[in-house]
Scaffold this active site. Structure first.
Site, mmCIF file in Angstrom:
data_model
loop_
_atom_site.group_PDB
_atom_site.id
_atom_site.type_symbol
_atom_site.label_atom_id
_atom_site.label_comp_id
_atom_site.label_asym_id
_atom_site.label_seq_id
_atom_site.Cartn_x
_atom_site.Cartn_y
_atom_site.Cartn_z
ATOM 1 N N GLU A 1 44.350 -4.271 -63.632
ATOM 2 C CA GLU A 1 44.736 -5.894 -63.304
ATOM 3 C C GLU A 1 43.726 -6.515 -64.331
ATOM 4 O OE1 GLU A 1 46.292 -6.060 -59.783
ATOM 5 O OE2 GLU A 1 47.693 -4.448 -60.268
ATOM 6 N N GLU B 1 54.300 2.400 -61.941
ATOM 7 C CA GLU B 1 54.463 1.783 -60.004
ATOM 8 C C GLU B 1 56.110 1.000 -60.785
ATOM 9 O OE1 GLU B 1 51.685 -0.481 -58.990
ATOM 10 O OE2 GLU B 1 50.154 0.289 -59.915
#
Length: 199
Positions: free
Chosen positions: A73, A197
């Site tokens: 991220e 995920e």
């Protein structure tokens, strides 16, 4: 558990703006201290990655560590911070102001991404693929591709071997077309693409 049950394992994540304690970035490891220089942070980052891989190898020598999310991220998807959208996150301390990055506070930009991959490639076990992982990756796909192409530029053996798509999706967003377009853009890099995920 993985060793006992012959299950390959993915590592996650060395570099993340979230959930890294403030002291890791500060002089004398004091959360109230000044930010360290980028050269000091380079040493801390390399030591951290080296020692983590060493601990895994020492404690679990037969573990099949097939992949590791090295950076997580780093690309900003915050439309409320339009100046940073698609680039480095806003400098700050995520433990104080959510969504900001202490990494950017130290380095001033996303240059730490390439350094993290360089160190990880140096110390990762043979056969361990190194990934860049992100969420809302379908919103900033072009910017992620640009970042990955930059850190792999000029490398005979690419230091980033894949892109992880977290894939936190809802019934109405993103559209199948938007998600599929991101997958196609990531596959066009020639790197592996994994859904990491899914929910």
């Amino acid at each position: 558990f993985c060793v006992n049950n012959n299950i390959a394992m993915r590592g996650h994540a060395f570099v993340w703006h979230s959930q890294t304690p403030s002291w890791f970035f500060k002089e004398n490891y004091n959360a109230n201290g000044a930010w360290v220089s980028s050269s000091v942070m380079d040493q801390r980052l390399e030591s951290y990655i080296k020692n983590m891989f060493n601990a895994i190898e020492t404690q679990y020598p037969s573990l099949n560590l097939y992949a590791y999310d090295v950076v997580n991220e780093a690309v900003s998807d915050d439309i409320n911070r339009t100046a940073n959208y698609g680039g480095a996150r806003e400098a700050g301390d995520n433990n104080v102001t959510g969504g900001t990055s202490a990494w950017v506070s130290v380095y001033g930009d996303n240059s730490f991404v390439e350094k993290a991959f360089t160190y990880a490639r140096k110390y990762a076990p043979e056969g361990c693929d190194l990934y860049y992982n992100d969420y809302n990756e379908y919103d900033v796909a072009d910017e992620i591709v640009e970042l990955i192409n930059y850190i792999n530029e000029g490398e005979e053996a690419k230091i980033c071997g894949g892109i992880g798509m977290q894939s936190h999706i809802t019934v109405n967003y993103p559209s199948l077309e938007k998600y599929g377009t991101a997958v196609d853009k990531f596959l066009a890099t020639g790197l592996q693409v994994q859904v990491t995920e899914l929910d």
